[in-house]
Design an enzyme around this catalytic site. Structure first.
Site, PDB file in Angstrom:
ATOM      1  N   SER A 230      55.597  52.760  85.878  1.00  0.00           N
ATOM      2  CA  SER A 230      54.556  52.612  86.883  1.00  0.00           C
ATOM      3  C   SER A 230      55.000  53.259  88.197  1.00  0.00           C
ATOM      4  O   SER A 230      55.309  54.449  88.224  1.00  0.00           O
ATOM      5  CB  SER A 230      54.216  51.134  87.042  1.00  0.00           C
ATOM      6  OG  SER A 230      53.042  50.960  87.807  1.00  0.00           O
ATOM      7  N   MET A 231      55.072  52.520  89.308  1.00  0.00           N
ATOM      8  CA  MET A 231      55.572  53.123  90.539  1.00  0.00           C
ATOM      9  C   MET A 231      57.020  53.576  90.387  1.00  0.00           C
ATOM     10  O   MET A 231      57.469  54.490  91.082  1.00  0.00           O
ATOM     11  CB  MET A 231      55.434  52.156  91.711  1.00  0.00           C
ATOM     12  CG  MET A 231      54.020  52.039  92.242  1.00  0.00           C
ATOM     13  SD  MET A 231      53.982  51.230  93.854  1.00  0.00           S
ATOM     14  CE  MET A 231      52.215  51.187  94.153  1.00  0.00           C
TER      15      MET A 231
ATOM     16  N   ASP B 257      44.903  52.864  80.022  1.00  0.00           N
ATOM     17  CA  ASP B 257      45.662  52.246  81.104  1.00  0.00           C
ATOM     18  C   ASP B 257      44.733  51.970  82.285  1.00  0.00           C
ATOM     19  O   ASP B 257      44.243  52.906  82.923  1.00  0.00           O
ATOM     20  CB  ASP B 257      46.788  53.192  81.520  1.00  0.00           C
ATOM     21  CG  ASP B 257      47.720  52.583  82.567  1.00  0.00           C
ATOM     22  OD1 ASP B 257      47.344  51.594  83.212  1.00  0.00           O
ATOM     23  OD2 ASP B 257      48.833  53.126  82.722  1.00  0.00           O
TER      24      ASP B 257
ATOM     25  N   HIS C 263      48.931  49.833  80.136  1.00  0.00           N
ATOM     26  CA  HIS C 263      49.874  50.237  81.173  1.00  0.00           C
ATOM     27  C   HIS C 263      51.329  50.004  80.763  1.00  0.00           C
ATOM     28  O   HIS C 263      52.234  50.654  81.310  1.00  0.00           O
ATOM     29  CB  HIS C 263      49.570  49.483  82.470  1.00  0.00           C
ATOM     30  CG  HIS C 263      50.309  50.003  83.662  1.00  0.00           C
ATOM     31  ND1 HIS C 263      50.375  51.351  83.985  1.00  0.00           N
ATOM     32  CD2 HIS C 263      51.039  49.351  84.628  1.00  0.00           C
ATOM     33  CE1 HIS C 263      51.089  51.514  85.081  1.00  0.00           C
ATOM     34  NE2 HIS C 263      51.511  50.319  85.493  1.00  0.00           N
TER      35      HIS C 263
END
Length: 365
Positions: A153-154, A198, A230
């Site tokens: 993710s980030m 996602d 995700h």
């Protein structure tokens, strides 16, 4: 320049050995990309003496106990408001295949990608320190020229940004990355996993723009998992284990520079898998290079050489110089009686020199 990789049938590993790379490639199969791999795994934490990096919070190092060093390494960071446990299955997976893995936490669970990029670079510094720590089981066991980064993710966005900040990084594995307005002008080969469904980082808004923002001169691969969410790439078991197989092959190819994994990727793992809803890549495997018998009485000398190599031939010749992975580095024609190739611009390594239709090996010291 985008790398091209040769599936090379050679009867040596280095200049004076007789071990065949062909024999090595026989062992490069999907069946050997198991979870777990063949090696036993142990862990190190700050309680065991590893460095406390200021740009991250807490770390666990996973390492093989019965493999042969030096090891390649990868640093992994989780996503927004997530703990290291969200990606911890990657640690024993990579380590069981001989790749040392450090999984870190973040100073704040709300850190954005740029802070996570700095955290990853700090984690790599911890591995460098571990390589010199006298009481570490990894002392002298890490190849500090073979580092990769990864994140979810980030954290995946941060891994891509880390490659921009540090061009020595040899590979990136971005797990459903989240990064707005990506600026990704770097040369580190990047593997991007995304999930078709996602809701947090929709591929059309993140993974696909990330792929497009990465220069075409950089080796890159986008693998979108059909019906994936995700967290579909948070473990190597994602997409029926294909996530781990592709990620491991990517690190073997680009970080460990094992060219046998190029055809395994392109011809097997990426050959229309049912688990994929989209695949985009620019990687290519170069044509076969083979060291041939010299039937034209052409010789290269001195061999080894420090800079200039001479070609003994009474006829005009054309030449090409290839890297150990089959990348074309130099080419030209030599018409004069004195035929020389200047290798001073190349680093010390073994190279292949194709003179007319004959390929010979040369060692530059």
């Amino acid at each position: 320049m985008k790398k091209q990789y040769a599936f090379t049938f050679l009867f040596f590993i280095a200049f004076f050995t007789t071990t065949s790379i062909f024999a090595q490639c026989e062992d490069v199969t999907v069946a050997n990309l198991t979870n777990p791999g063949p090696f036993d795994v142990a862990t190190l934490t700050e309680a065991d003496g590893i460095r406390n990096g200021p740009d991250y919070a807490g770390a666990t190092v996973y390492y093989p106990t019965n493999a042969t060093p030096p090891y390649a390494s990868i640093a992994i960071v989780p996503g927004f408001i997530s703990e290291p446990s969200s990606v911890e299955e990657w640690g024993p997976f990579y380590a069981s295949h001989g790749i040392v893995t450090i999984i870190i936490g973040t100073n704040s669970p709300f850190d954005f990608p740029e802070a996570r990029a700095e955290a990853l670079l700090d984690a790599l510094e911890t591995l460098r320190v571990e390589n010199t720590r006298a009481t570490s089981p990894l002392e002298g066991g890490l190849d500090t020229d073979k580092f990769a980064v990864s994140g979810w993710s980030m954290g995946g966005g941060g891994a891509q940004r880390a490659a921009v900040l540090d061009n020595s990084i040899k590979g990136v594995v971005a797990l459903c990355p989240y990064l707005n307005n990506p600026s990704l002008n770097h040369s580190s080969p990047v593997l991007i996993f995304s999930g078709e469904n996602d809701p947090t980082a929709p591929p059309a808004q993140h993974a696909n723009p990330h792929y497009n923002a990465t220069p075409n001169t950089t080796d890159k691969l986008l693998f979108e998992i059909e019906n994936g969410n995700h967290s579909v790439a948070n473990t190597p078991n994602g997409a029926n284990g294909l996530v781990g197989q592709i990620a491991l092959s990517w690190l073997r190819l680009h970080v460990e520079e094992n060219e046998c994994y190029c055809p395994l990727l392109t011809d097997t793992l990426l050959d229309n898998p049912s688990e994929a809803s989209d695949i985009q890549t620019n990687i290519e495997c170069a044509p076969i290079l083979a060291v041939q018998e010299n039937n034209l009485d052409i010789h290269l000398y001195p061999n080894p050489t420090q800079n200039v190599v001479n070609i003994s031939s009474n006829i005009p010749v054309s030449y090409k110089v290839f890297s150990p992975l089959g990348q074309l580095l130099m080419e030209g024609e030599l018409l004069e009686n004195t035929k020389q190739i200047d290798l001073s611009g190349l680093t010390s390594s073994m190279y292949y020199v194709m003179v007319n239709d004959t390929t010979l090996k040369i060692l530059k010291e």
